[in-house]
Design a protein around this motif. Structure first.
Motif, PDB file in Angstrom:
ATOM      1  N   GLN B 311       0.852  -1.179   0.000  1.00 38.37           N
ATOM      2  CA  GLN B 311       0.000   0.000   0.000  1.00 38.37           C
ATOM      3  C   GLN B 311       0.885   1.224   0.000  1.00 38.37           C
ATOM      4  OE1 GLN B 311      -3.018  -0.323  -0.611  1.00 38.37           O
ATOM      5  NE2 GLN B 311      -3.877  -2.113   0.435  1.00 38.37           N
ATOM      6  N   GLU B 312       0.547   2.172  -0.866  1.00 37.26           N
ATOM      7  CA  GLU B 312       1.280   3.428  -0.890  1.00 37.26           C
ATOM      8  C   GLU B 312       0.466   4.474  -0.141  1.00 37.26           C
ATOM      9  OE1 GLU B 312       2.837   4.662  -4.643  1.00 37.26           O
ATOM     10  OE2 GLU B 312       3.974   6.266  -3.653  1.00 37.26           O
ATOM     11  N   ILE B 313       1.085   5.072   0.861  1.00 36.38           N
ATOM     12  CA  ILE B 313       0.426   6.155   1.589  1.00 36.38           C
ATOM     13  C   ILE B 313       0.817   7.427   0.863  1.00 36.38           C
ATOM     14  CG2 ILE B 313       0.111   7.256   3.852  1.00 36.38           C
ATOM     15  CD1 ILE B 313      -0.168   4.394   4.387  1.00 36.38           C
ATOM     16  N   GLY B 314      -0.163   8.173   0.411  1.00 40.31           N
ATOM     17  CA  GLY B 314       0.177   9.373  -0.331  1.00 40.31           C
ATOM     18  C   GLY B 314      -1.061   9.958  -0.941  1.00 40.31           C
ATOM     19  N   ASP B 315      -1.062  10.023  -2.259  1.00 35.51           N
ATOM     20  CA  ASP B 315      -2.130  10.726  -2.934  1.00 35.51           C
ATOM     21  C   ASP B 315      -3.512  10.114  -2.706  1.00 35.51           C
ATOM     22  OD1 ASP B 315      -3.027  12.801  -4.516  1.00 35.51           O
ATOM     23  OD2 ASP B 315      -3.181  11.440  -6.244  1.00 35.51           O
ATOM     24  N   ILE B 316      -3.591   8.780  -2.793  1.00 36.18           N
ATOM     25  CA  ILE B 316      -4.895   8.129  -2.605  1.00 36.18           C
ATOM     26  C   ILE B 316      -5.021   7.688  -1.144  1.00 36.18           C
ATOM     27  CG2 ILE B 316      -6.412   6.270  -3.394  1.00 36.18           C
ATOM     28  CD1 ILE B 316      -5.656   8.005  -5.726  1.00 36.18           C
ATOM     29  N   PRO B 317      -5.976   8.251  -0.404  1.00 39.52           N
ATOM     30  CA  PRO B 317      -6.101   7.910   1.018  1.00 39.52           C
ATOM     31  C   PRO B 317      -6.384   6.423   1.248  1.00 39.52           C
ATOM     32  CG  PRO B 317      -7.386   9.860   0.492  1.00 39.52           C
ATOM     33  CD  PRO B 317      -6.937   9.282  -0.812  1.00 39.52           C
ATOM     34  N   ARG B 505       4.418  18.949   2.954  1.00 42.23           N
ATOM     35  CA  ARG B 505       4.287  17.848   1.977  1.00 42.23           C
ATOM     36  C   ARG B 505       4.363  16.500   2.704  1.00 42.23           C
ATOM     37  NH1 ARG B 505       1.874  19.748  -1.873  1.00 42.23           N
ATOM     38  NH2 ARG B 505       2.411  21.902  -2.150  1.00 42.23           N
ATOM     39  N   GLY B 506       3.791  16.463   3.902  1.00 41.17           N
ATOM     40  CA  GLY B 506       3.870  15.238   4.692  1.00 41.17           C
ATOM     41  C   GLY B 506       2.588  14.422   4.614  1.00 41.17           C
ATOM     42  N   ASN B 507       2.675  13.183   5.071  1.00 41.40           N
ATOM     43  CA  ASN B 507       1.500  12.310   5.118  1.00 41.40           C
ATOM     44  C   ASN B 507       0.839  12.411   6.490  1.00 41.40           C
ATOM     45  OD1 ASN B 507       1.537  11.082   2.497  1.00 41.40           O
ATOM     46  ND2 ASN B 507       3.412  10.044   3.164  1.00 41.40           N
ATOM     47  N   THR B 508      -0.481  12.205   6.495  1.00 42.98           N
ATOM     48  CA  THR B 508      -1.230  12.362   7.746  1.00 42.98           C
ATOM     49  C   THR B 508      -2.158  11.190   7.995  1.00 42.98           C
ATOM     50  OG1 THR B 508      -2.872  13.588   6.501  1.00 42.98           O
ATOM     51  CG2 THR B 508      -1.250  14.881   7.728  1.00 42.98           C
ATOM     52  N   ILE B 509      -2.544  11.059   9.250  1.00 41.48           N
ATOM     53  CA  ILE B 509      -3.423   9.956   9.652  1.00 41.48           C
ATOM     54  C   ILE B 509      -4.299  10.455  10.800  1.00 41.48           C
ATOM     55  CG2 ILE B 509      -1.705   9.074  11.304  1.00 41.48           C
ATOM     56  CD1 ILE B 509      -2.599   6.247  10.578  1.00 41.48           C
ATOM     57  N   LEU B 510      -5.490   9.865  10.927  1.00 43.39           N
ATOM     58  CA  LEU B 510      -6.374  10.211  12.051  1.00 43.39           C
ATOM     59  C   LEU B 510      -7.121   8.972  12.532  1.00 43.39           C
ATOM     60  CD1 LEU B 510      -8.292  13.491  11.036  1.00 43.39           C
ATOM     61  CD2 LEU B 510      -6.579  13.248  12.851  1.00 43.39           C
ATOM     62  N   GLY B 511      -7.296   8.887  13.851  1.00 42.71           N
ATOM     63  CA  GLY B 511      -8.258   7.932  14.392  1.00 42.71           C
ATOM     64  C   GLY B 511      -9.577   8.678  14.433  1.00 42.71           C
ATOM     65  N   VAL B 512     -10.395   8.495  13.404  1.00 39.72           N
ATOM     66  CA  VAL B 512     -11.495   9.417  13.122  1.00 39.72           C
ATOM     67  C   VAL B 512     -12.564   9.432  14.208  1.00 39.72           C
ATOM     68  CG1 VAL B 512     -13.323   9.974  11.473  1.00 39.72           C
ATOM     69  CG2 VAL B 512     -11.089   9.227  10.652  1.00 39.72           C
ATOM     70  N   SER B 513     -12.917   8.255  14.734  1.00 38.28           N
ATOM     71  CA  SER B 513     -14.150   8.201  15.527  1.00 38.28           C
ATOM     72  C   SER B 513     -14.057   8.844  16.915  1.00 38.28           C
ATOM     73  CB  SER B 513     -14.644   6.761  15.643  1.00 38.28           C
ATOM     74  OG  SER B 513     -13.590   5.933  15.995  1.00 38.28           O
ATOM     75  N   ASN B 514     -12.827   9.165  17.383  1.00 38.51           N
ATOM     76  CA  ASN B 514     -12.706   9.879  18.661  1.00 38.51           C
ATOM     77  C   ASN B 514     -13.534  11.164  18.666  1.00 38.51           C
ATOM     78  OD1 ASN B 514     -10.858   8.046  19.419  1.00 38.51           O
ATOM     79  ND2 ASN B 514      -9.061   9.325  19.076  1.00 38.51           N
ATOM     80  N   ALA B 540      -4.463   8.786   5.519  1.00 35.88           N
ATOM     81  CA  ALA B 540      -4.912   7.474   6.013  1.00 35.88           C
ATOM     82  C   ALA B 540      -5.827   7.682   7.214  1.00 35.88           C
ATOM     83  CB  ALA B 540      -3.712   6.628   6.427  1.00 35.88           C
ATOM     84  N   ALA B 541      -6.844   6.816   7.325  1.00 36.25           N
ATOM     85  CA  ALA B 541      -7.799   6.956   8.417  1.00 36.25           C
ATOM     86  C   ALA B 541      -7.966   5.633   9.121  1.00 36.25           C
ATOM     87  CB  ALA B 541      -9.142   7.416   7.877  1.00 36.25           C
ATOM     88  N   ILE B 542      -7.927   5.674  10.452  1.00 43.68           N
ATOM     89  CA  ILE B 542      -8.178   4.466  11.231  1.00 43.68           C
ATOM     90  C   ILE B 542      -9.669   4.466  11.563  1.00 43.68           C
ATOM     91  CG2 ILE B 542      -7.501   3.141  13.260  1.00 43.68           C
ATOM     92  CD1 ILE B 542      -4.925   4.702  13.358  1.00 43.68           C
ATOM     93  N   ILE B 543     -10.418   3.572  10.923  1.00 37.34           N
ATOM     94  CA  ILE B 543     -11.877   3.552  11.102  1.00 37.34           C
ATOM     95  C   ILE B 543     -12.368   2.103  11.154  1.00 37.34           C
ATOM     96  CG2 ILE B 543     -12.217   5.726   9.848  1.00 37.34           C
ATOM     97  CD1 ILE B 543     -13.288   3.916   7.493  1.00 37.34           C
ATOM     98  N   ASN B 544     -13.671   1.974  11.361  1.00 40.05           N
ATOM     99  CA  ASN B 544     -14.281   0.655  11.286  1.00 40.05           C
ATOM    100  C   ASN B 544     -14.794   0.429   9.853  1.00 40.05           C
ATOM    101  OD1 ASN B 544     -15.754  -1.649  11.411  1.00 40.05           O
ATOM    102  ND2 ASN B 544     -17.242  -0.918  12.935  1.00 40.05           N
ATOM    103  N   PRO B 545     -14.088  -0.397   9.086  1.00 40.31           N
ATOM    104  CA  PRO B 545     -14.483  -0.563   7.677  1.00 40.31           C
ATOM    105  C   PRO B 545     -15.802  -1.324   7.530  1.00 40.31           C
ATOM    106  CG  PRO B 545     -12.653  -2.022   8.217  1.00 40.31           C
ATOM    107  CD  PRO B 545     -12.903  -1.192   9.441  1.00 40.31           C
ATOM    108  N   ASN B 546     -16.246  -1.967   8.625  1.00 44.35           N
ATOM    109  CA  ASN B 546     -17.532  -2.672   8.544  1.00 44.35           C
ATOM    110  C   ASN B 546     -18.706  -1.701   8.658  1.00 44.35           C
ATOM    111  OD1 ASN B 546     -15.935  -4.989   8.642  1.00 44.35           O
ATOM    112  ND2 ASN B 546     -16.074  -5.085  10.871  1.00 44.35           N
TER     113      ASN B 546
END
Lengths: 219, 795
Positions: B311-317, B505-514, B540-546
Motif C-alpha cells: 500500500q502506498e500512503i500518499g495521494d490516494i487515502p 508535503r507530509g503524510n497524515t493519519i487520524l483515528g477518526v471516531s474519537n 490514512a484513516a483508522i476507522i471501522n471498515p464494517n
C-alpha cells in the motif's frame, strides 16, 4: 486449467454419489477461486534406469521397493516428476478455517483435486512426447505409496532442485510445503514391452483397495 | 588505499563475479561433492576460480561459501569461512586488484524451512546465519552478500544476522520467476520494500532467469528501489541436455548485449550467476564502457507491505481497519485472554472483505503477556491476510516482538514528540523498517492550537532525521479530539492536517471516531468529519471498515476529490450494495431443527431468536439443537449425509448456540467434559483435527486446542496441569506417527489414567493399537462417540 469437480466430491468422501446442491455450488465457487489464484508449476528430469537383484536402480541409487519394481518392470528410463499448485491454496485453507470449517474442508479437497488434475495434464503431454518416440509411460508412483519409502522425497528435492525450480520444500518430517504438491516416478518403456503386459496400477495395486473411501470406481 | 565500498556503490557502475559450480566441476569437483569443502581441500583451485574473476574485472567476488552453515557442516563453519575469505584475498592479491576490488562473504539459503510451516525457528535461523557472519567479519571480508533467497522471512533472518553481528555493508539478491514473483508467494516489489526497510545497502535479483527475462523485473524494481539495484542473471534459462546435465546457452556476447537494457534502467552493480564465466564478465564490462551510469536516487514514496500486498500512503487515502483493538470490545478482550486466535483472524478477514487497506493490530490488555501475544497474532494474521498490518502498542517490547517476526514492512503506531517515546521507538523502526505514526503531542500534553501541533510534528521529523529515518517513513497524526468537550477541536485537527499536507508535503493519519465521543448517533458526526479530513488532505484513516456509513463517506469523498479514476471504486461498491437477487432468499421459514439440519447459519440464528422468545434457553438446546445435531450425526454415520453437510450443520448449530449464549448473558451451558486436541510434532496439516474440534464443541465438550506441530512434553504437561481425562492426537504421515507414539509413551508415564484417541490419514485400528492408543477414530463423529463413552463412564 480446470478442476475436476467430481474428484473434489470424491475427496470430500461422497464416494461415487453426487453431492447435494449447496455443496456443489460451494465446490464450484472454491474451484473457480483456486483456478484463478493458484499458479501450478512442475519440473522433471529423465534418467536411465537399471535393475539390480530385481530392484530399480537410478544413478547408483538402489530403491528397495517391490511396488516400484513392479511398476517400473520393463522400463529403461524413468522420469522424476514434481508438481505443485503453489502456496496460495494453503493460505486460502487457513483463511477459511478462521471463518467456516465446511469451506475449509471444501478448499482442501479442491486443492487436492487441482494438483491431481494438473499432474494428469502434464502427464498427458509427457505421454504424447513419449509416444512420438515409440515409447509409453507407466502410471505415476509416489514416495510414501505402498512400500516406497517417503525418505525418497529428499532425493527428489535434491535432483530436481525443487526449492528453486518450483518452490517446494521439505520439513524434517518430509512433508512438502506447499501442501498441494506431488512427487512421482514415471517409468518409460519401449512400446513393444507394453503390449504383452497386464498393467496393474492405481487403486488396483494398493493394499487399502478394499476399505478406502477415496477409491476410484474404475482404475 | 582501497576506497570503502559504500563510497562507490550507487555512484559508479560496479561488477560482480559469475558462476562457480560448473567451473569447479571442470576443475574436478565431483557431482554430490560439497564445493565449500574445497576451500580446505583444494585451496589452489578456489583461488584460481576467484582470481579469474578479479582478472576479468569484477569488483566484487564472492567467497566459496554458498552452502556453508551449521546445517551442512555442524562443526566446521568457522574453519570453512576463514579459509574461503583467505582464498579470495589471496586471489585478489595475485590478480593485482587489492586497490579497487572487494571480497564478499557469500551466504545462500539455509535449505531449511522456517516455522510455522517448517521446523526451523526464526531465531535459530538468525543464529545460524550469524555464525557465518561472525566468521566472515573476523576473516576480513569487505561485505556480506546474501543471495538466491526465495523466502522473505528467511532473507530477513539473514539480514538481521548480518546487521547484528558486523558493521559491513549488506547486499541481498533474491530469486524470482518470470512474472517477478517469489516461488513462496509475494512480488518482487513486496520483497524490495521489506528489505529496504530492513536497511540492506543494495537489493536485487539473481539466478533462475537469464538476462532477457530479468530485464523486465529489473525495470519494475528500478521504479521502487531507492538503494542500489543489483542484477546477477544466469547465462540464459537452464536446459537439460541428453546426458541429464543442466546447461546454459547464452554466450558472453549475447549476455552482454541483453545486460545493456538492465544497465539502462539504472542497475548499479551487474554480474552473473549459474552458467556465466569470467569471459561473460569481461565482455560485459567492455560492452558497457559507453553506457552512461545512472546514479541511485530516492524515490520518495511511502510504502508499507504485507505478505503480498503493497500500500502506498500518499495521494490516494487509505483505510486502516480499527477492529483488532480491545479497547471497549468485550468479545475481543475475552478472545485475547483465552488466546482464541480464530476470533482475531475472523475480525481481520471481515475487515479485509469490507475494503480495509491496512489492519491495525493492538493486543494490549492489563495482565497479559503482550509481546508474546503480539508476536503470535502477527504470525497467525499473516497466515490468513496478505494486507499490511499496523502494529499498535505503547509497549516498545511488544512492538519489537511484532516487528522482528513481521513478514513485510509494517506501519508502527506510534511515537510522539516526547523524548522518551522517540528514544524507545525510532531505533526499532530504523532497525526493522516501518512507516511510523507520529502523534502531535509532547511532554506538555496535546497542544490546543494547530501551531502547537505542527511544532510537535516538526520535532518528530527532526528526530527521525537524526535516527536515519526518511521523512517518507513518517505519517503525522493530527489527533482527533472529542468535539463535545472542546467545540473547536475538529477545526484545529483539520487545520493541522491541511498544513502538514500543504506546508510540509507530509503524510497524515487520524483515528477518526474519537471526534464524536459523548454524542448520540456518532457515525453521522464521524462520517461528516471523515469527509472534511479527506478534503483537507488526509492520507490514512483508522476507522471501522464494517461501518457502511463510514465506507460510503470514504468512497464518495474519493470520487468527488478526483481520487477514484472513472469512479471505478465508487461504482463497484454501489453494485455490491444492491440487494442480491431474491432467488436464495426464499419465503420459507425454517424451524430451528430444520435450519440446523440443512446447515443454514442465518436461518438457524433467526429461528433460535424466535424460540428463545418463548422458551427457556436450556429447553431450546435440548428440544431443538441437540436433536438436530443427533439426526445429522447419525446421518453421517449411516452415510446419508457427508462431511461438508455435517460441517455446515455444525456451523448452523454454532450460530444458534451464540444466540442462546447471548440470552443466558454469558453463562455457557454445562460442559460434558474437557479434552485436549493436538496435531503431533513434525506435522503441520491440522485440518482434520480442526474438524474434530468443531464437532466436539457442538456436542458440549470443551476443547483445549494445542495446535499443530506440538511437542510431546507440551501435551503431557498440559494434560497433567489441567487434569485432562481424554487426549485426541492427529498425524498425517507415517513419519509423524512416530511422534504420535512418543507422545503416547510420555502420556502413559505422566498420566496413566488419561484416555487417548488417535486419528489421521495413515492410521488404522491395528496401527493405533500398535502404538498404544486406546481408540482409533476414523472421523469426527467417532471421536464424539468415544468422548461420550469416556465422559459417560463407559470407557
Amino acid at each position: 486449467m480446470t478442476i475436476d469437480e467430481t474428484l473434489v466430491e470424491r475427496f470430500l468422501g461422497f464416494g461415487g454419489r453426487q453431492a447435494d446442491e449447496i455443496t456443489r455450488l460451494k465446490i464450484r465457487e472454491v474451484s473457480a477461486r483456486l483456478e484463478k489464484s493458484c499458479h501450478p508449476r512442475w519440473t522433471g528430469t529423465r534418467l536411465p534406469l537399471r535393475f539390480e537383484n530385481g530392484f530399480p536402480c537410478i544413478e547408483d541409487r538402489l530403491i528397495e521397493s517391490r511396488g516400484l519394481a513392479r511398476n517400473l518392470d520393463g522400463c529403461e528410463e524413468v522420469i522424476l516428476f514434481a508438481a505443485t499448485i503453489g502456496p496460495e491454496c494453503d493460505r486460502l485453507i487457513q483463511r477459511a478455517e478462521a471463518v467456516s470449517m465446511s469451506d475449509a474442508a471444501i478448499c482442501q479437497a479442491a486443492g487436492a483435486a487441482m494438483i491431481e488434475c494438473f499432474a494428469d495434464e502434464v502427464n498427458e503431454q509427457l505421454r504424447k512426447e513419449a509416444e512420438d518416440n515409440g515409447q509409453s509411460l507407466r502410471p505415476r508412483f509416489s514416495p510414501g505409496y505402498g512400500d516406497l519409502p517417503l525418505d525418497l522425497q529428499k532425493y527428489f528435492s535434491l535432483v530436481l532442485d525443487m526449492p528453486k525450480t518450483i518452490g517446494v520444500r521439505l520439513n524434517d518430517s518430509l512433508l512438502m510445503v506447499p501442501s498441494k504438491s506431488i512427487t512421482a516416478f514415471i517409468g518409460i518403456a519401449p512400446r513393444e514391452t507394453e503390449e504383452n503386459r497386464e498393467i496393474k496400477a492405481g487403486c488396483a495395486l494398493c493394499e487399502a483397495k478394499d476399505t478406502c473411501t477415496y477409491r476410484r470406481e474404475t482404475s | 588505499m582501497r576506497k570503502p565500498l559504500m563510497e562507490r556503490i550507487g555512484k559508479e557502475r560496479l561488477f560482480f563475479d559469475g558462476g562457480s559450480g560448473t567451473i569447479l566441476q571442470a576443475r574436478g569437483l565431483k557431482p554430490g561433492e560439497h564445493p565449500d569443502l574445497w576451500n580446505l581441500s583444494h585451496p589452489e583451485e578456489v583461488i584460481a576460480l576467484n582470481r579469474a574473476y578479479y582478472e576479468a574485472g569484477s569488483h566484487i567476488v564472492n567467497t566459496n561459501t554458498f552452502g556453508t552453515s551449521r546445517f551442512h557442516f555442524p562443526d566446521q563453519v568457522e574453519e570453512i569461512v576463514l579459509a574461503a575469505v583467505a582464498n579470495a584475498k589471496k586471489a585478489r592479491e595475485l590478480a593485482g586488484r587489492e586497490e579497487d576490488a572487494y571480497v564478499a562473504l557469500d551466504i545462500g539459503p539455509s535449505g531449511k524451512l522456517l516455522e510455522p510451516m517448517g521446523d526451523l525457528a526464526f531465531e535459530d535461523a538468525v543464529e545460524a546465519f550469524a555464525e557465518v557472519v561472525r566468521a566472515g567479519a573476523k576473516a576480513g571480508a569487505d561485505l556480506v552478500m546474501i543471495e538466491t533467497m526465495n523466502d522473505t522471512l528467511e532473507a530477513k533472518a539473514a539480514v538481521l544476522a548480518a546487521k547484528e553481528n558486523c558493521d559491513l555493508p549488506v547486499f541481498l539478491t533474491m530469486t524470482f520467476d518470470e512474472s517477478g514473483q517469489l516461488l513462496t508467494g509475494g512480488s518482487c516489489e513486496c520483497a524490495a520494500v521489506m528489505m529496504e526497510g530492513l536497511g540492506v545497502d543494495g537489493f536485487g535479483l539473481n539466478c533462475s532467469l537469464g538476462p532477457r527475462q530479468m530485464a523486465k523485473i529489473a525495470k519494475r524494481l528500478s521504479e521502487i528501489v531507492t538503494v542500489p539495484l543489483l542484477v546477477n542473471p544466469n547465462a540464459g534459462l537452464p536446459r537439460t541436455n541428453r546426458l541429464g546435465q543442466t546447461v546454459f546457452d547464452v554466450g558472453p556476447e549475447e549476455f552482454a548485449s541483453c545486460m545493456r537494457e538492465i544497465a539502462d534502467c539504472g542497475a548499479s552493480a551487474l554480474g552473473g550467476c549459474c552458467g556465466t564465466t569470467p569471459d561473460h564478465i569481461r565482455v560485459l564490462i567492455d560492452s558497457l564502457n559507453d553506457v552512461p551510469f545512472i546514479p541511485c536516487r530516492n524515490k520518495k514514496r511511502t510504502l508499507v507491505s504485507g505478505t503480498s500486498v503493497i500500500q502506498e500512503i500518499g495521494d490516494i487515502p487509505k483505510v486502516i481497519g480499527e477492529r483488532i483493538n480491545p479497547t471497549g470490545k468485550k468479545r475481543l478482550q475475552q478472545a485475547l485472554r483465552e488466546e482464541d486466535y480464530s476470533y482475531i483472524l475472523s475480525q481481520a478477514i471481515a475487515q479485509e472483505e469490507a475494503g480495509a487497506d491496512i489492519l491495525d493490530v493492538n493486543v494490549g490488555l492489563p495482565g497479559i503477556d503482550e509481546p508474546r501475544i503480539m508476536r503470535t497474532s502477527v504470525l497467525r494474521l499473516q497466515g490468513v491476510t496478505s494486507l499490511p498490518l499496523q502494529l499498535d502498542s505503547s509497549d516498545p517490547e511488544a512492538l519489537e516482538a511484532g516487528m522482528r517476526i513481521y513478514n513485510g514492512k509494517p506501519m508502527i503506531n506510534s511515537v510522539s514528540a516526547k523524548e522518551e517515546t522517540i528514544r524507545a521507538v525510532m531505533p526499532l523502526v530504523k532497525k526493522y523498517g516501518g512507516v511510523l505514526v507520529g502523534l502531535c503531542l509532547d511532554e506538555e500534553g496535546i497542544p490546543e492550537t494547530a501551531e502547537g501541533r505542527l511544532k510537535c510534528a516538526e520535532k518528530i521529523y527532526k528526530a527521525a532525521e537524526e535516527y536515519g529515518l526518511s521523512k517518507e517513513d513518517i505519517v503525522i497524526d493530527g489527533l482527533a479530539m472529542t468535539v463535545s468537550s472542546s467545540p473547536d477541536s475538529a477545526k484545529i485537527t483539520l487545520e493541522t492536517i491541511r498544513r502538514i499536507h500543504g506546508e510540509y508535503r507530509g503524510n497524515t493519519i487520524l483515528g477518526v471516531s474519537n471526534i464524536s465521543f459523548g454524542l448520540p448517533m456518532r457515525e453521522r458526526i464521524n462520517a461528516a468529519f471523515f469527509a472534511m479530513a479527506l478534503q483537507n488532505g488526509l492520507s490514512a484513516a483508522i476507522i471501522n471498515p464494517n461501518n457502511e456509513m463510514m465506507m460510503s463517506s470514504f468512497r464518495s469523498s474519493l470520487a468527488l476529490l478526483e481520487k477514484d479514476e472513472n469512479f471505478e471504486k465508487y461504482i463497484q461498491s454501489c453494485s455490491n450494495d444492491q440487494p442480491s437477487a431474491p432467488a436464495m432468499k426464499s419465503e420459507t421459514v425454517f424451524s430451528l431443527k430444520e435450519a440446523v439440519e440443512r446447515g443454514m447459519k442465518e436461518a438457524a440464528s433467526q429461528a433460535a431468536k424466535k424460540e428463545l422468545a418463548e422458551k427457556e434457553p436450556l429447553e431450546v438446546i435440548n428440544t431443538c439443537i441437540v436433536p438436530a445435531l443427533d439426526a445429522v450425526g447419525q446421518g453421517f454415520e449411516k452415510k446419508t449425509i457427508y462431511l461438508p453437510q455435517l460441517l455446515m450443520a455444525a456451523e448452523a448449530a454454532k450460530a444458534a448456540f451464540e444466540e442462546v449464549k447471548a440470552k443466558m448473558s454469558g453463562t455457557v451451558r454445562e460442559t460434558r467434559g474437557r479434552m485436549i486436541l493436538a496435531t503431533v510434532k513434525g506435522d503441520i496439516h491440522d485440518i482434520g483435527k480442526n474438524i474434530v474440534k468443531v464437532m466436539l464443541e457442538n456436542y458440549g465438550y470443551e476443547v483445549l486446542d494445542l495446535g499443530r506441530n506440538v511437542d510431546p512434553e507440551v501435551i503431557a504437561d498440559t494434560a497433567v496441569k489441567e487434569g485432562i481425562r481424554l487426549v485426541g492426537l492427529s498425524a498425517l504421515m507415517t513419519t509423524t506417527v512416530k511422534a504420535m507414539e512418543e507422545t503416547i509413551v510420555l502420556l502413559r508415564k505422566t498420566c496413566p489414567d488419561t484416555k487417548i484417541v488417535v486419528g489421521g490419514a495413515v492410521l488404522t485400528k491395528e496401527y493405533a493399537e500398535k502404538i498404544g492408543a486406546d481408540r482409533y477414530a476414523k472421523d469426527a463423529m467417532e471421536t464424539v462417540r468415544y468422548a461420550d463413552e469416556v465422559f459417560g463412564g463407559k470407557a
